[in-house]
Design a protein around this motif. Structure first.
Motif, PDB file in Angstrom:
ATOM      1  N   UNK A  47       0.836  -1.208   0.000  1.00 52.05           N
ATOM      2  CA  UNK A  47       0.000   0.000   0.000  1.00 52.05           C
ATOM      3  C   UNK A  47       0.867   1.253   0.000  1.00 52.05           C
ATOM      4  N   UNK A  48       1.913   1.262   0.794  1.00 52.78           N
ATOM      5  CA  UNK A  48       2.824   2.417   0.851  1.00 52.78           C
ATOM      6  C   UNK A  48       3.559   2.573  -0.484  1.00 52.78           C
ATOM      7  N   UNK A  49       3.981   1.458  -1.061  1.00 50.81           N
ATOM      8  CA  UNK A  49       4.667   1.481  -2.359  1.00 50.81           C
ATOM      9  C   UNK A  49       3.744   2.013  -3.456  1.00 50.81           C
ATOM     10  N   UNK A  50       2.481   1.577  -3.446  1.00 48.50           N
ATOM     11  CA  UNK A  50       1.518   2.055  -4.447  1.00 48.50           C
ATOM     12  C   UNK A  50       1.304   3.558  -4.330  1.00 48.50           C
ATOM     13  N   UNK A  51       1.190   4.058  -3.104  1.00 51.68           N
ATOM     14  CA  UNK A  51       1.010   5.492  -2.894  1.00 51.68           C
ATOM     15  C   UNK A  51       2.225   6.267  -3.402  1.00 51.68           C
ATOM     16  N   UNK A  52       3.416   5.774  -3.088  1.00 54.39           N
ATOM     17  CA  UNK A  52       4.639   6.440  -3.548  1.00 54.39           C
ATOM     18  C   UNK A  52       4.693   6.455  -5.075  1.00 54.39           C
ATOM     19  N   UNK A  53       4.299   5.358  -5.715  1.00 49.69           N
ATOM     20  CA  UNK A  53       4.295   5.293  -7.178  1.00 49.69           C
ATOM     21  C   UNK A  53       3.307   6.299  -7.763  1.00 49.69           C
ATOM     22  N   UNK A  54       2.143   6.448  -7.136  1.00 47.57           N
ATOM     23  CA  UNK A  54       1.165   7.443  -7.594  1.00 47.57           C
ATOM     24  C   UNK A  54       1.736   8.853  -7.471  1.00 47.57           C
ATOM     25  N   UNK A  55       2.405   9.131  -6.367  1.00 44.86           N
ATOM     26  CA  UNK A  55       3.002  10.456  -6.175  1.00 44.86           C
ATOM     27  C   UNK A  55       4.072  10.727  -7.232  1.00 44.86           C
TER      28      UNK A  55
END
Length: 125
Positions: A43-51
């Motif tokens: 979940x944290x990785x997905x958020x970072x990728x979106x950013x």
């Protein structure tokens, strides 16, 4: 949403401002099953990728002379906002709203002298 929290006048002011934006894009991220507070979670990785994707989009638009503003005000995280713009808040969350349009004024000039890596980088041993 704003009118309910800050009064009708504030709500109308916010609405007028948003309607003046030539374009806007709401960026969302799918909610994962794992714990966002865990720094190694997907979940944290997905958020970072979106950013990163939003930042790259802003850079790409800038290179074409299009100005952007990435906003993450409280309205973005209200479930009523999700429903108003068309996503299910139980499945996704807002990363931010990207406003875009013709930049006002000219682009800033690049720095005349770039600093060496030694002037901007700190090595921790």
């Amino acid at each position: 949403i704003v009118a309910l929290k800050k009064g009708e006048e504030a709500g109308q002011k916010k609405l007028k401002r948003w309607l003046q934006m030539p374009g806007w894009l709401v960026v969302t991220c799918v909610k994962g099953d794992d714990d966002f507070n865990n720094p190694t979670s997907l979940a944290r990785e997905d958020y970072a990728a979106c950013c990163c994707a939003v930042q790259n989009l802003c850079l790409s638009l800038h290179s074409q002379g299009i100005g952007t503003k990435w906003t993450t005000g409280p309205v973005n995280f209200d479930d009523r906002f999700a429903e108003a713009v068309g996503f299910a808040p139980e499945k996704e969350f807002t990363v931010g709203t990207l406003w875009f349009g013709s930049a006002v004024g000219s682009s800033p000039s690049p720095p005349l002298k770039r600093l060496a890596v030694e002037g901007t980088f700190t090595k921790v041993e």
